[in-house]
Design an enzyme around this catalytic site. Structure first.
Site, PDB file in Angstrom:
ATOM      1  N   LYS A  79       0.821  -1.217   0.000  1.00  0.00           N
ATOM      2  CA  LYS A  79       0.000   0.000   0.000  1.00  0.00           C
ATOM      3  C   LYS A  79       0.853   1.264   0.000  1.00  0.00           C
ATOM      4  O   LYS A  79       0.523   2.251  -0.635  1.00  0.00           O
ATOM      5  CB  LYS A  79      -0.941   0.022   1.199  1.00  0.00           C
ATOM      6  CG  LYS A  79      -0.216  -0.111   2.516  1.00  0.00           C
ATOM      7  CD  LYS A  79      -1.153  -0.396   3.655  1.00  0.00           C
ATOM      8  CE  LYS A  79      -0.366  -0.939   4.848  1.00  0.00           C
ATOM      9  NZ  LYS A  79      -0.091  -2.381   4.744  1.00  0.00           N
TER      10      LYS A  79
ATOM     11  N   GLU B 212      -5.250  -6.133  -4.638  1.00  0.00           N
ATOM     12  CA  GLU B 212      -6.351  -6.321  -3.683  1.00  0.00           C
ATOM     13  C   GLU B 212      -5.856  -6.399  -2.246  1.00  0.00           C
ATOM     14  O   GLU B 212      -6.491  -5.897  -1.317  1.00  0.00           O
ATOM     15  CB  GLU B 212      -7.117  -7.607  -4.040  1.00  0.00           C
ATOM     16  CG  GLU B 212      -8.324  -7.907  -3.186  1.00  0.00           C
ATOM     17  CD  GLU B 212      -9.457  -6.911  -3.400  1.00  0.00           C
ATOM     18  OE1 GLU B 212      -9.601  -6.036  -2.534  1.00  0.00           O
ATOM     19  OE2 GLU B 212     -10.171  -7.008  -4.403  1.00  0.00           O
TER      20      GLU B 212
ATOM     21  N   LYS C 101      -4.035   3.739   2.484  1.00  0.00           N
ATOM     22  CA  LYS C 101      -5.202   2.994   1.992  1.00  0.00           C
ATOM     23  C   LYS C 101      -6.272   3.954   1.474  1.00  0.00           C
ATOM     24  O   LYS C 101      -6.934   3.676   0.472  1.00  0.00           O
ATOM     25  CB  LYS C 101      -5.741   2.106   3.101  1.00  0.00           C
ATOM     26  CG  LYS C 101      -4.766   0.964   3.448  1.00  0.00           C
ATOM     27  CD  LYS C 101      -5.116   0.293   4.769  1.00  0.00           C
ATOM     28  CE  LYS C 101      -4.147  -0.840   5.077  1.00  0.00           C
ATOM     29  NZ  LYS C 101      -4.330  -1.369   6.454  1.00  0.00           N
TER      30      LYS C 101
END
Lengths: 460, 460
Positions: B114, B138, B214
């Site tokens: 991330k 994902e 995120k």
């Protein structure tokens, strides 16, 4: 696709869409296709053009642009200039033949038709495979909630052990209302009808047909095994009484109509972190791996994520070996939410066309045996009105023992002349449990059975 | 891919995978790749072969088959026989160069990184596009919860207005503990560390860096607009006091650290069924469409679906124009859950390779302007200790009015010598709210500010 043009040049390519049906969902699909044309073009990489709308009575659809309406669905599916068929007309026949015609000539299909998929999905999948076409159906289960794609793509590297779904808004609304008000089923159904949550003929919903079709689809996708509507054991909510609801409340539970898809037996390869059965559910030791799908009311502890899903909302809980416990929540029906799911599939199918490929095919490779309902491990809650005298508990307990059913918890309360006995069993094969409860009910010391309900999860 | 063979013959094709990193996540990815080889082959349509594992200290990884281990990550990403790189080593450098090398030669990449995506995603996306390779991620947001795929595929035909996420398990564990026990932040953090929910240096979690990365990824995908970590306003939970938690409880709320991604302004095309802002959130009329992403603690009503997400679990709530309110819930971290997400992506990327295509590319076509945090509409909860005398409410109220901030609810309670005044405002630009609260705090009649917190949703 006409004038395919260069990849990456949205203006050059056009993807033509034929829509079958313009009811509650179809009219929203058409609206979104027209209103969001620019966004769709940017997301697909090609213009998505509404080419035709087939309806029974074309003169009743003033909202559809003139010239697109027709009452000849057969001509739409056969039209070689149409790349994708969106089917939102419902029904088994003639819908099946229409979709087969489209698939056979290589058109892709996006459908919301749970009944048809649960009835005869494999025939459609086979036609799609033979022609290399896509068959997408996210909208068939739980409206706008992304579910089919997560199950068959996001969890494609995992091993799903259980799928529990509140997949019918009407029954969830009725059960939520009964819990909130203490009303009878009949009263709650009437109220649901008045508010538009139940149809004039509510059979498909309250008798579990709708949920069973969805259970078949979910089990097929989750377990890579063909499960049809006829394979799903089905019980509706008509027999749920106010007493059952009160009994559930008393033990910290709610009653929900669940679509339950389970993989039983077949020990998982060692080392899984969060795998196995959900807490509180006994695992019945077993060597043969099998799957089951069923729809019936259950008592679910208030602590379970699904217990808090009230009213007409839908939610699906998934237990996977590596991923652990997942839940997907949202509106399970309605024109706009269902249209959102249809459009998502349409964009995916269109992208596949532009890229010259196709999405994931039906995966039924695991081909696991279906376990008959009588052999599925379940657990029962049983509340009995019994005589308040010595030996009652012993008589009841020995009947359970004779039936091979182990009791997890028992509570006895005296009430003047008689008493109540509340039991929760451990897991045992459904048929053994049902037979044992029948025998218990027939005991002399038992006046009546106040409530019998299957339970899931950790009950107090 | 070596020996591609006929399509549909899993034995014929082999897809070779190189893994970078074998820590908590990597070791689970490797285990699953080896244990589930047959299932993966059936689902992909090709054998998925673990070709190499690059780690810093190869001698420490007895669990990896001999011959696959190397400390030369550069050689793995450059190896033309390797089709897919799975990156679970983390960090910005040298990871960025390694992934760029892989993408540039046409290998696909699956990453859980991330920080790197939020820092420099566009460079990676551009390299993937230029080579026609896949870049899937994902696992970068909320562990096993399918989120990126639903946002960029399932909702591809919808218009997302808001994404609210509990995306950091450490902070959610701490805030849940503070709510349950009344403990201070310091005590709850210590307990989280003791139980393994907080790292020795918890900065990345408690100061919101992890959640901000995120939020950047979620906003980018949801709004088809590039949002980087530097674009995200970030506040951690270090300033949340036991008094704040008690105040939240008093008004039927809980405090959560949320990643908040919003689309503001730009009236939606008419006719949406469930669209618009969530109930109770005021809409600030505005013509220019823009997006914002921020991370800070908020008071959230107990009735909000996210309010019930406790402990280390993650959940993301999505509001879309047609789909309505959706929620995705599950374990947000951990080796096995994150590995499940990685494997799901790996299957997708592998299927694309077998089919000769690729998945959805980065979509940044909307390119909406980013709204500075000071201009983002927020709402405040303010609890003041004030003198119990006439004119106090009037002084406070007129200060809010002067600041252009409208008050939604106010409650005054006398307590002997002084009194408390609790206000919830309507939405106003963040900067105006912050400045106004500062002015209120400086009033003579105000002894101290007991608690200030932003609120979302319908507060009592």
């Amino acid at each position: 696709m006409t004038s395919p043009g260069k990849p990456g040049d949205p203006a050059a390519a056009v993807l033509r869409v034929g829509v079958l049906g313009a009811g509650v969902v179809g009219s929203q699909v058409i609206r979104l296709l027209l209103e969001q044309a620019d966004d769709l073009a940017a997301r697909v990489g090609a213009r998505v053009e509404l080419a035709a709308v087939a309806v029974r009575r074309p003169h009743r659809h003033a909202e559809v642009p003139a010239g697109l309406l027709t009452d000849d669905a057969a001509a739409v599916v056969a039209d070689p200039s149409i790349d994708v068929i969106v089917e939102v007309m419902g029904g088994i026949d003639p819908t099946r033949e229409l979709l087969l015609t489209a698939l056979r000539r290589g058109a892709s299909v996006v459908t919301a038709n749970k009944a048809l998929l649960a009835e005869d999905g494999p025939t459609l999948y086979a036609a799609a495979d033979a022609a290399g076409a896509d068959l997408y159906f996210e909208a068939a289960v739980a409206g706008a909630i992304p579910l089919i794609r997560p199950l068959r793509e996001s969890l494609a590297g995992d091993r799903i052990s259980q799928v529990l779904g509140i997949v019918n808004g009407t029954t969830n609304f009725i059960l939520s209302a009964m819990t909130a008000t203490g009303d009878s089923y009949e009263l709650a159904l009437k109220e649901a009808g008045r508010l538009g949550y139940a149809e004039a003929d509510p059979t498909a919903d309250v008798d579990g047909f709708d949920a069973a079709a969805k259970a078949a689809i979910l089990a097929s996708v989750a377990f890579h095994t063909r499960v049809g509507a006829a394979d799903v054991h089905r019980e509706g909510i008509g027999a749920v009484s106010a007493a059952d609801v009160a009994a559930a409340t008393e033990i910290g539970c709610v009653i929900k109509l669940l679509a339950i898809c389970e993989r039983n037996g077949g020990a998982a390869p060692g080392g899984a972190a969060d795998g196995g059965a959900a807490a509180g559910d006994d695992v019945v030791a077993d060597e043969t791996e099998s799957v089951s799908a069923r729809v019936h009311p259950v008592m679910l502890p208030n602590t379970h994520p699904l217990a808090r899903v009230d009213g007409a909302f839908n939610a699906v809980y998934v237990q996977a070996e590596s991923a652990g416990q997942l839940m997907f929540y949202g509106p399970g029906a309605g024109g706009a939410p269902t249209a959102s799911a249809v459009l998502g599939d349409l964009v995916a199918v269109a992208r596949n066309r532009v890229a010259g490929g196709r999405g994931p095919r039906e995966s039924a490779y695991a081909d696991l045996p279906l376990r008959p309902f009588g052999e599925v491990p379940t657990r029962y809650y049983v509340s009995l009105d019994v005589l308040d005298r010595a030996g009652v508990l012993s008589a009841v307990a020995s009947t359970f023992a004779d039936g091979g059913v182990s009791i997890a918890t028992v509570r006895q309360q005296g009430r003047g002349d008689d008493a109540s006995l509340v039991l929760v069993t451990h897991a045992a094969p459904e048929a053994a449990l049902a037979a044992t409860v029948d025998k218990v009910a027939a005991l002399d010391v038992v006046r009546s059975v106040a409530s019998v309900m299957r339970v899931m999860g950790e009950v107090q």
